[in-house]
Design a protein around this motif. Sequence first.
Motif: not given
Lengths: 112, 111
Positions: A11-17
């Motif tokens: 999983k790749i996600t962004e800060t705050g998600r």
Amino acid sequence: DAGITQSPRYKITETGRQVTLMCHQTWSHSYMFWYRQDLGHGLRLIYYSAAADITDKGEVPDGYVVSRSKTENFPLTLESATRSQTSVYFCATYRGREQTQYFGPGTRLLVL
Amino acid sequence: QQQVKQSPQSLIVQKGGISIINCAYENTAFDYFPWYQQFPGKGPALLIAIRPDVSEKKEGRFTISFNKSAKQFSLHIMDSQPGDSATYFCAAEYNDYKLSFGAGTTVTVRA
């Protein structure tokens, strides 16, 4: 006999998600655990559960939330992902017959 | 703070040689000491375990030595094989089957 499955595997996600990692077991073991693995730290316990609707904090619970409405499922939620939560996450159950924890295949999480 | 200290961080051994990994702990509430083996991309798997009332346990080529008074335990891998190349973690169990892990040792066996 699938044992423990974890999803997603990557999983790749962004800060705050918000991110939820799933863990499912086919054995109906009472105890389940979430660990994170980081180089130089081994595995560190995040949360654990002794049974459905019973959960408790481990060594590094900050920033994580768990629930366990059914014995077979133990999801881990990162409420607002941070880069420091980039890690490999392992779910485990306790198998009394072998007196050991049995680990799932892990989820690799990258927080950008 | 690591409750279980493990050394060395890595080691290289020739095929047929002996690998030795050491662990130390402080918490006397620990009552079960398993070792886990992990291959790249996989979850850890139980290798061998010991209770503190036993000083040594042997399973095949793997032996745990346990010194309760010194709060130390070690894993010996005899006749090391290339298939033993993996990361090894010592651990200590406390209430509710929780585990405190060492930082891990990467073992490389050269053919």
